[in-house]
Design a protein around this motif. Structure first.
Motif, PDB file in Angstrom:
ATOM      1  N   ALA A 158      -8.354   2.978  -3.179  1.00  0.00           N
ATOM      2  CA  ALA A 158      -9.919   2.764  -3.382  1.00  0.00           C
ATOM      3  C   ALA A 158     -10.620   4.146  -3.647  1.00  0.00           C
ATOM      4  N   SER A 159      -9.726   5.385  -3.361  1.00  0.00           N
ATOM      5  CA  SER A 159     -10.416   6.468  -3.141  1.00  0.00           C
ATOM      6  C   SER A 159     -10.681   7.141  -4.537  1.00  0.00           C
ATOM      7  N   GLY A 160      -9.913   6.675  -5.710  1.00  0.00           N
ATOM      8  CA  GLY A 160     -10.028   7.359  -6.999  1.00  0.00           C
ATOM      9  C   GLY A 160      -9.405   8.551  -6.892  1.00  0.00           C
ATOM     10  N   SER A 161      -8.616   9.135  -5.910  1.00  0.00           N
ATOM     11  CA  SER A 161      -7.918  10.465  -5.687  1.00  0.00           C
ATOM     12  C   SER A 161      -6.412  10.327  -6.017  1.00  0.00           C
ATOM     13  N   LEU A 162      -6.159   9.340  -6.423  1.00  0.00           N
ATOM     14  CA  LEU A 162      -4.403   9.500  -6.669  1.00  0.00           C
ATOM     15  C   LEU A 162      -4.173   9.754  -8.379  1.00  0.00           C
ATOM     16  N   SER A 163      -3.316  10.519  -8.295  1.00  0.00           N
ATOM     17  CA  SER A 163      -3.174  11.141  -9.751  1.00  0.00           C
ATOM     18  C   SER A 163      -2.547   9.986 -10.696  1.00  0.00           C
ATOM     19  N   GLN A 164      -1.783   8.899 -10.034  1.00  0.00           N
ATOM     20  CA  GLN A 164      -1.322   7.862 -10.908  1.00  0.00           C
ATOM     21  C   GLN A 164      -1.412   6.579 -10.119  1.00  0.00           C
ATOM     22  N   GLN A 165      -2.080   5.538 -10.516  1.00  0.00           N
ATOM     23  CA  GLN A 165      -2.083   4.247  -9.762  1.00  0.00           C
ATOM     24  C   GLN A 165      -0.813   3.383  -9.281  1.00  0.00           C
ATOM     25  N   PRO A 166      -0.901   3.117  -8.204  1.00  0.00           N
ATOM     26  CA  PRO A 166       0.220   2.159  -8.044  1.00  0.00           C
ATOM     27  C   PRO A 166       0.500   0.824  -8.980  1.00  0.00           C
ATOM     28  N   LEU A 167       1.638   0.307  -9.003  1.00  0.00           N
ATOM     29  CA  LEU A 167       1.753  -1.040  -9.559  1.00  0.00           C
ATOM     30  C   LEU A 167       1.150  -2.106  -8.848  1.00  0.00           C
ATOM     31  N   GLY A 168       0.985  -1.853  -7.445  1.00  0.00           N
ATOM     32  CA  GLY A 168       0.614  -2.804  -6.635  1.00  0.00           C
ATOM     33  C   GLY A 168       0.378  -2.553  -5.015  1.00  0.00           C
ATOM     34  N   ILE A 169      -0.218  -3.085  -4.051  1.00  0.00           N
ATOM     35  CA  ILE A 169      -0.176  -2.822  -2.904  1.00  0.00           C
ATOM     36  C   ILE A 169       0.327  -3.891  -2.011  1.00  0.00           C
ATOM     37  N   LEU A 170       0.885  -3.728  -1.201  1.00  0.00           N
ATOM     38  CA  LEU A 170       1.711  -4.655  -0.066  1.00  0.00           C
ATOM     39  C   LEU A 170       0.791  -4.384   1.249  1.00  0.00           C
ATOM     40  N   SER A 171       0.251  -4.992   1.651  1.00  0.00           N
ATOM     41  CA  SER A 171      -0.496  -5.042   3.058  1.00  0.00           C
ATOM     42  C   SER A 171      -0.018  -6.119   3.975  1.00  0.00           C
TER      43      SER A 171
END
Length: 286
Positions: free
Chosen positions: A121-134
Motif C-alpha cells: 500500500a505504501s507505493g514504495s515497492l520498485s516492482q509490484q507483486p503478483l499478489g499477496i497472501l495474508s
C-alpha cells in the motif's frame, strides 16, 4: 526434494538473513517473499511448517523467508522500511536469490501479513507483486481490539511488566518463544501492545501505519482467518476482505495460526486454495 540455503544480507544495524527454499527438480515459476508473524515482538523467519514448504516448492514456487527487526528495540517505521528494503533488494538483485529472474508474491502470517499489506500500500515497492497472501493478517481497519486488554489473553496467567527487561535492548531479528512470547502476552493482557511498537501521535499511526486511507491495493489479495480467532477479531478479516475484494478462505475454530496443525484436513484445503490463487495470478508466459 526440498533444499534450503541461507543468505546473510547485512551485518548492521543488526544481523539480517534470509532463507531460500526450493525444489531443484521442479522448474521454478515464481518467487514468494515471506515475512513471519509474532505481533512484531517475537518470531523467526524459519517458522514455516514443513508441509507448507514442500507443497509450494513442489509446485514451482521458490520461497525466500526474510528477517526483520523486532519491537520494542525497533519501532514500526524502521521495521516497515526494512521490509521494503528486503523486497526492493530482491527486485534489483534477483540473481542473488535464484538463477532466473522471476515475478514474485508477498506472503505473511499475522504481523508478517500486516507488513506485506503496508508495503504494497505504501507505493514504495520498485516492482509490484503478483499478489499477496495474508494468513490471519490485519490492517487496523476496525477499532478497539488492538489498544485494549484482550479477553482471551486475560484468561492466561498474568505476566508482569518486568518481562520486558528480558528482551534485548539492541536491534535483533530472532525472537524465540521462551524469551519473547511473554512480552506479547503482557502487551495483549494490558492493552499496551501498540505502545511497544509505535510511540508517535495517534493520528499519524492511522495515517501512516493502517490501511484506513488505502482504497485500493496494487495487486490481488488472498486472506484466510479463523471465525473465532483469539488474537485478531474476525471483523478485522471481514473489513480487509470487503475493502479489497479479497479471495477468502474461512476456517471454523478459534486457533489464530490454525495451519500449524500440519495433519489437519483444514490445512490441506488452505494450501490447495493458496495454490489456486497463486496459479490464477501467474502471467501467461510463466
Amino acid at each position: 526434494m526440498l533444499t534450503e540455503r541461507k543468505l546473510t544480507l547485512q551485518q548492521t544495524p543488526y544481523v539480517k538473513c534470509a532463507t531460500i527454499y526450493s525444489d531443484p527438480d521442479v522448474t521454478p515459476r515464481a518467487h514468494i517473499l515471506y515475512f513471519h508473524g509474532g505481533g512484531l515482538l517475537y518470531g523467526s523467519r524459519t517458522d514455516l511448517p514443513q508441509t507448507h514448504l514442500l507443497t509450494l516448492t513442489q509446485h514451482g514456487f521458490i520461497i525466500t523467508a526474510f528477517d526483520y527487526p523486532l519491537a520494542p528495540a525497533a519501532k514500526l517505521g524502521f521495521i516497515l522500511e526494512d521490509v521494503l528494503a528486503s523486497v526492493n533488494r530482491f527486485v534489483s538483485n534477483p540473481q542473488a536469490y535464484t538463477a532466473h529472474a522471476l515475478p514474485y508474491y508477498l506472503w505473511g502470517r499475522s504481523a508478517g501479513a500486516y507488513l506485506c499489506l503496508l508495503a504494497a500500500a505504501s507505493g514504495s515497492l520498485s516492482q509490484q507483486p503478483l499478489g499477496i497472501l495474508s494468513y490471519y493478517g490485519y490492517g487496523f481497519l476496525t477499532d478497539g481490539w488492538f489498544n485494549t486488554a484482550s479477553r482471551y489473553y486475560q484468561t492466561l496467567p498474568a505476566v508482569p511488566e518486568s518481562c520486558l527487561d528480558a528482551l534485548p535492548h539492541f536491534m535483533h531479528a530472532d525472537g524465540p518463544l521462551d524469551t519473547h512470547y511473554s512480552a506479547y502476552v503482557y502487551a495483549r493482557q494490558t492493552g499496551r501492545w501498540k505502545s511497544l511498537f509505535y510511540d508517535g501521535r495517534e493520528k499519524y499511526f492511522f495515517l501512516q501505519y493502517s490501511l484506513r486511507l488505502c482504497d485500493k491495493l496494487p495487486c490481488p489479495l488472498f486472506c484466510t482467518h479463523s471465525m473465532r480467532d483469539t488474537d485478531i477479531p474476525f471483523a478485522e478479516f471481514q473489513a480487509l476482505c470487503q475493502k479489497y475484494h479479497a479471495q477468502r478462505f474461512i476456517a471454523s475454530g478459534d486457533q489464530h495460526d490454525f495451519d500449524r496443525n500440519e495433519s489437519s484436513p483444514l490445512t490441506a484445503r488452505l494450501l490447495n486454495a493458496t495454490l489456486r490463487f497463486l496459479e490464477t495470478n501467474l502471467p501467461d508466459d510463466v
